[in-house]
Write a protein that holds these residues in place. Structure first.
Motif, short mmCIF file in Angstrom:
data_model
loop_
_atom_site.label_atom_id
_atom_site.label_comp_id
_atom_site.label_asym_id
_atom_site.label_seq_id
_atom_site.Cartn_x
_atom_site.Cartn_y
_atom_site.Cartn_z
N PHE A 3 -11.34 -32.03 -25.65
CA PHE A 3 -10.87 -31.20 -24.55
C PHE A 3 -10.38 -32.05 -23.39
N PRO A 4 -9.34 -31.58 -22.69
CA PRO A 4 -8.86 -32.29 -21.50
C PRO A 4 -9.85 -32.12 -20.35
N PRO A 5 -9.76 -32.96 -19.33
CA PRO A 5 -10.66 -32.82 -18.17
C PRO A 5 -10.49 -31.44 -17.51
N GLY A 6 -11.56 -30.96 -16.91
CA GLY A 6 -11.52 -29.69 -16.20
C GLY A 6 -11.73 -28.50 -17.12
N ARG A 35 -14.66 -24.35 -22.87
CA ARG A 35 -14.85 -25.16 -24.07
C ARG A 35 -15.76 -24.47 -25.08
N GLY A 36 -16.86 -23.95 -24.59
CA GLY A 36 -17.80 -23.30 -25.48
C GLY A 36 -17.19 -22.11 -26.20
N GLN A 37 -16.38 -21.32 -25.47
CA GLN A 37 -15.76 -20.16 -26.10
C GLN A 37 -14.77 -20.59 -27.18
N SER A 38 -14.06 -21.70 -26.96
CA SER A 38 -13.12 -22.20 -27.96
C SER A 38 -13.86 -22.63 -29.23
N ILE A 39 -14.98 -23.33 -29.03
CA ILE A 39 -15.76 -23.79 -30.18
C ILE A 39 -16.34 -22.61 -30.95
N ILE A 40 -16.91 -21.66 -30.23
CA ILE A 40 -17.53 -20.50 -30.88
C ILE A 40 -16.49 -19.70 -31.66
N LYS A 69 -20.42 -27.83 -23.02
CA LYS A 69 -19.52 -28.29 -21.96
C LYS A 69 -19.00 -29.71 -22.16
N ARG A 70 -19.41 -30.35 -23.24
CA ARG A 70 -18.97 -31.73 -23.45
C ARG A 70 -17.49 -31.78 -23.78
N LYS A 71 -16.92 -32.96 -23.59
CA LYS A 71 -15.49 -33.12 -23.83
C LYS A 71 -15.17 -33.22 -25.32
N GLN A 72 -16.09 -33.77 -26.09
CA GLN A 72 -15.80 -34.02 -27.49
C GLN A 72 -16.89 -33.43 -28.41
#
Length: 221
Positions: free
Chosen positions: A84-87, A92-97, A189-192
């Motif tokens: 994920f890009p910064p910010g 992020r969590g919703q994208s992963i789920i 919330k992690r970037k990777q």
């Protein structure tokens, strides 16, 4: 990895090729040996350095190593890299789920079967995800349902027994479960992150197996 292997062994058409049909989950020591055999056979050859060795060490087995092992036995293992890009950490969590929910929905053998779990790796740690729970009427938040190999053995056993009691409802998030089993979107919330999953639930052909030696991942940013 051992939890994912246990699920694969429950499928007759895959268990007959995994570990030469032994039908049991190997010990960590045996997994180390099998992974090194996969490396020597050319699986993930780009990622294997001269100093890379597992047998007799306490080195961590990551999802790339696990992918090489499964492909060595003709299992259609695949990887996804979230970078994920910064910010905007909240999304992020919703994208992963959302992506994991698609994988779980696509990994059913039939309408009544439970989905094949996936492995979610982050910051040198990995958990097994077996379902998704959705917020209801604005209460709670979307979450992954997971098992964590770092839990104490008695905690893990208790969780497995709970899941066995609710086997028909957990994949749809309909039955309340112990809070430890939920990995909420706000916690991701992690970037990777990396995800390991089994694509097709039938063994690869000899040609497909040979072509799978070079490991590439689907990238989501």
């Amino acid at each position: 990895l051992q939890m994912l292997i246990a699920s694969i062994l429950a499928l007759q058409n895959l268990s007959r090729v995994l570990f030469c049909g032994a039908g049991v989950v190997p010990t960590v020591a045996m997994l180390q040996r099998w992974i090194e055999l996969a490396w020597r056979a050319g699986f993930d050859s780009e990622g294997v350095g001269e100093d890379r060795a597992l047998i007799g060490t306490s080195k961590w087995i990551g999802v790339v190593d696990s992918c090489a092992l499964l492909r060595f036995f003709g299992i259609d293992a695949r990887l996804i890299d979230f970078d994920f890009p910064p910010g905007n950490a909240q999304s992020r969590g919703q994208s992963i789920i959302a992506r994991v929910a698609d994988l779980l929905a696509g990994a059913r053998q039939g309408s009544d079967s439970r989905p094949m779990p996936v492995v979610l790796q982050y910051s040198g740690h990995a958990v097994v995800v077996f379902g998704v729970a959705y917020a209801t009427n604005g209460v709670g938040e979307n979450s992954l349902l997971h098992l964590n190999p770092w839990w104490r053995p008695e905690e893990l056993l208790e969780s497995l027994l709970t899941l066995a009691d609710h086997a028909h409802t957990i994949s749809d998030g309909l039955q309340p479960l112990p809070s430890k089993l939920y990995l909420a979107a706000s916690q991701l919330k992690r970037k990777q992150y990396q995800v390991l999953y089994v694509g097709r639930l039938t063994p690869m052909s000899a040609t497909e197996r040979e072509d799978s030696k070079l490991i590439r991942s689907e990238r989501i940013a």
